[in-house]
Write an enzyme that holds these catalytic residues in place. Structure first.
Site, PDB file in Angstrom:
ATOM      1  N   ASP A 299       0.926  -1.336   0.034  1.00  0.00           N
ATOM      2  CA  ASP A 299       0.033   0.096  -0.051  1.00  0.00           C
ATOM      3  C   ASP A 299       0.928   1.264   0.063  1.00  0.00           C
ATOM      4  O   ASP A 299       2.303   1.028   0.241  1.00  0.00           O
ATOM      5  CB  ASP A 299      -0.825   0.079   1.219  1.00  0.00           C
ATOM      6  CG  ASP A 299      -1.985   1.095   1.422  1.00  0.00           C
ATOM      7  OD1 ASP A 299      -2.179   1.779   0.455  1.00  0.00           O
ATOM      8  OD2 ASP A 299      -2.441   1.169   2.595  1.00  0.00           O
ATOM      9  N   HIS A 300       0.242   2.458  -0.256  1.00  0.00           N
ATOM     10  CA  HIS A 300       1.126   3.581  -0.173  1.00  0.00           C
ATOM     11  C   HIS A 300       0.702   4.332   1.314  1.00  0.00           C
ATOM     12  O   HIS A 300      -0.450   4.596   1.401  1.00  0.00           O
ATOM     13  CB  HIS A 300       0.743   4.523  -1.347  1.00  0.00           C
ATOM     14  CG  HIS A 300       0.934   4.208  -2.471  1.00  0.00           C
ATOM     15  ND1 HIS A 300       0.336   4.395  -3.685  1.00  0.00           N
ATOM     16  CD2 HIS A 300       1.986   3.579  -3.361  1.00  0.00           C
ATOM     17  CE1 HIS A 300       0.949   3.973  -4.898  1.00  0.00           C
ATOM     18  NE2 HIS A 300       1.988   3.582  -4.559  1.00  0.00           N
ATOM     19  N   PHE A 476      -5.158   4.313   1.316  1.00  0.00           N
ATOM     20  CA  PHE A 476      -6.270   3.601   0.584  1.00  0.00           C
ATOM     21  C   PHE A 476      -5.907   3.011  -0.688  1.00  0.00           C
ATOM     22  O   PHE A 476      -6.759   2.853  -1.591  1.00  0.00           O
ATOM     23  CB  PHE A 476      -7.569   4.468   0.527  1.00  0.00           C
ATOM     24  CG  PHE A 476      -7.667   5.423   1.698  1.00  0.00           C
ATOM     25  CD1 PHE A 476      -7.812   5.169   2.843  1.00  0.00           C
ATOM     26  CD2 PHE A 476      -7.831   6.856   1.355  1.00  0.00           C
ATOM     27  CE1 PHE A 476      -7.719   6.058   3.777  1.00  0.00           C
ATOM     28  CE2 PHE A 476      -8.101   7.812   2.405  1.00  0.00           C
ATOM     29  CZ  PHE A 476      -8.114   7.332   3.824  1.00  0.00           C
ATOM     30  N   HIS A 477      -4.611   2.554  -0.812  1.00  0.00           N
ATOM     31  CA  HIS A 477      -4.308   1.807  -2.195  1.00  0.00           C
ATOM     32  C   HIS A 477      -3.679   0.362  -1.940  1.00  0.00           C
ATOM     33  O   HIS A 477      -2.655  -0.068  -2.390  1.00  0.00           O
ATOM     34  CB  HIS A 477      -3.263   2.790  -2.720  1.00  0.00           C
ATOM     35  CG  HIS A 477      -3.690   3.831  -3.167  1.00  0.00           C
ATOM     36  ND1 HIS A 477      -2.794   5.030  -3.415  1.00  0.00           N
ATOM     37  CD2 HIS A 477      -4.779   4.566  -3.356  1.00  0.00           C
ATOM     38  CE1 HIS A 477      -3.271   6.104  -3.769  1.00  0.00           C
ATOM     39  NE2 HIS A 477      -4.448   5.943  -3.691  1.00  0.00           N
ATOM     40  N   PRO A 478      -4.681  -0.405  -1.206  1.00  0.00           N
ATOM     41  CA  PRO A 478      -4.345  -2.010  -0.961  1.00  0.00           C
ATOM     42  C   PRO A 478      -3.896  -2.677  -2.347  1.00  0.00           C
ATOM     43  O   PRO A 478      -5.114  -2.539  -3.179  1.00  0.00           O
ATOM     44  CB  PRO A 478      -5.055  -2.446   0.076  1.00  0.00           C
ATOM     45  CG  PRO A 478      -6.135  -1.708  -0.148  1.00  0.00           C
ATOM     46  CD  PRO A 478      -5.950  -0.325  -0.474  1.00  0.00           C
TER      47      PRO A 478
END
Length: 544
Positions: A299-300, A476-478
């Site tokens: 993730d980020h 919110f980038h999984p």
């Protein structure tokens, strides 16, 4: 739970998840009137006003009506903190509650996928799939499409403090650019957003709702999928819970999991596809020992640096007064402009955390506001936030079951800042942010560092790394929990055509298949994967 109620007849495709990927898949696969398509969504319809007004993310994230309300495990790299982990609980999925930022990533991201032995996934291969469904305000050219379902527009507001930050970044040495989406996103610009005339443009609005009239497409909401059903090692249907009834449907073609980087690996494991020892712990019979399911989670991580300012307007002050709120409401009601059209971040930048990087490796999301975390009120003082994220993290985490009950959320452990490289980039990112803010363009606003705070010195590496753990949070980038790979890759879950390796009639088509994360916001790359996945599914069906 009442007795099972099977759905009449067989389907050619059963799609689990009506999020960003599922909406694209439903649109494309139901375009053939001879193919019967069932789309299952665990959330509900998007019949709430805050799904459509852009600033509604402030009310949707952290609200069980819109958000699955997941939480991570306690993260060692975040000094033992557990993070809220929002995921969309509605048709359109995360595209109904996210930041609306249109971002493709860097050409090198996809070229590296191809170099992993994944034919068809280079930058030149995927660009046509991005262009196919886009309706971009810049018109049709080599980088953009026009006339598609996925609307992209310019922001409909401006802020003096953001213009000043942009000028400061240019003074620091980050070049001004007009468009991040040409293959090399290094530079600073205002984000392009998925909106139409001041309203959020979700995947449901663009792809799903316009085709729900098709007689061969059936949407069911409120469906908590329990498992994919199999005959031997062929997927033959799906079983789910809906309104207190256990239901099922048969599939003569393919079952497609599009439940995202959390939902898809969870469902694979509940169905007996995953690490055998782990499944056994929960009493699940292993159909196929697949150790890569749930692994490779990344993730980020954004570091939310905050600076107090003076002599300039920010959303904090506007939101604090009744007059400011009235001004915002009227501007939106009559012009569809102003702060209510805001994406969470308006100004973006991509640059290098240190000169040794071969390309931009950190991304900024700059906001004319500040708050402790989503769901909390804005701060009472005027401030801006410069969130900075390592866009190519090397840390990898995992997703595992806590129970064989599909109602039980899985254990989410992103394992942030687990590698020396990620900790070094985090420390350097704070240093870069301070250098930008110290430029002449921002001096008249007297920026005063609120987080992480001036007591954390640039020459104290350990203190900077600890501060990163204190202020870091998900953006919110999984991705990556059912990654693509060659068939001889023991950790791969799907092949280059997104078919689950070792299983017939089952694909995963969503962000979980990314072998490595793209360099920027992941929503539009996920929709490209769905566009390409739908095309491959259709091609393969013609060969059978």
């Amino acid at each position: 739970m009442r007795d099972e109620a099977p759905v009449e007849g067989e389907f050619d495709y059963i799609i689990v998840g009506a999020g960003s990927a599922g909406c694209v898949l439903a649109n494309r696969l139901s375009a053939d009137p001879d193919k019967r398509v069932l789309l299952l969504e665990a959330g509900g319809r998007d019949n709430w006003i805050w799904f459509h007004i852009p600033v509604g993310y402030l009310f949707a994230i952290g609200n069980p009506r819109a958000d699955w309300m997941f939480k991570t495990e306690a993260e060692p790299g975040l000094n033992g903190r557990s993070l809220n982990y929002p995921r969309g609980k509605v048709i359109g999925g995360c595209s109904a509650i996210n930041g609306m930022i249109y971002m493709l990533g860097q050409a090198t991201d996809y070229d590296q996928w191809r170099q992993l032995g994944l034919p068809g996934w280079s930058w030149d291969d995927v660009r046509p799939f991005f262009r196919k469904h886009v309706d971009h305000f810049m018109g049709r050219d080599s980088d953009h499409g026009a006339g598609g379902e996925w609307r992209v527009e310019q922001p409909r507001l401006s802020w003096e403090i953001l213009d000043a930050f942009r000028e400061a970044a240019i003074q620091y040495g980050i070049p001004a650019v007009a468009d991040f989406n040409t293959g090399d996103n290094e530079g600073i610009a205002y984000f392009h957003v998925n909106q139409k005339l001041g309203r959020r443009w979700s995947a449901a609005r663009g792809f799903l709702k316009p085709v729900l009239h098709r007689k061969n497409l059936q949407l069911e909401t409120g469906c908590l999928t329990e498992a994919v059903t199999f005959t031997d090692r062929r997927a033959t249907g799906v079983r789910w819970q809906q309104n207190g009834v256990r239901r099922s449907a048969r599939c003569r073609g393919e079952v497609i999991l599009a439940a995202g980087a959390i939902g898809s690996p969870q469902l694979l494991m509940l169905s007996g596809v995953g690490p055998a020892a782990h499944l056994s712990e929960h009493g699940i019979t292993t159909l196929l020992d697949k150790p890569g399911v749930g692994q490779n989670l990344h993730d980020h991580l954004q570091l939310r640096t905050i600076f107090k300012v003076s002599g300039v307007r920010t959303l904090n002050a506007m939101n604090a007064s009744l007059l400011g709120k009235l001004e915002m409401g009227l501007d939106y009601a009559f012009r569809r402009r102003g702060p209510m059209t805001m994406a969470p971040s308006q100004l973006g930048a991509f640059t290098r955390s240190d000169p040794s990087q071969d390309r931009a490796n950190i991304q900024y999301h700059v906001q004319p506001l500040s708050l402790g975390k989503f769901g909390e009120p804005l701060h009472s003082f005027p401030a801006f936030t410069a969130s900075v994220a390592n866009i190519r993290p090397t840390s990898r985490g995992s997703l595992t079951l806590k129970s064989a009950d599909p109602r039980q959320a899985p254990a989410i452990a992103p394992n942030y800042l687990a590698t020396p490289e990620d900790r070094r980039v985090a420390a350097d990112s704070i240093r870069v942010t301070r250098r930008i803010v110290s430029q002449p363009a921002l001096r008249k606003y007297a920026p005063d560092e609120f987080l992480p705070g001036g007591s954390v010195r640039d020459d104290d590496e350990a203190a900077l790394e600890k501060a990163a753990g204190d202020i870091g949070t998900t953006i919110f980038h999984p991705v990556g929990t059912a990654r693509m790979g060659r068939e001889d890759d023991a950790g791969a879950v799907v092949d280059a055509r997104l078919r689950v390796i070792g299983i017939q009639g089952l694909r995963v088509i969503d962000a979980s298949v990314m072998p490595s994360i793209t360099s920027g916001n992941t929503n539009s790359p996920t929709m490209m994967i769905a566009e390409k996945g739908a095309a491959m599914t259709t091609e393969d069906s013609k060969r059978r």
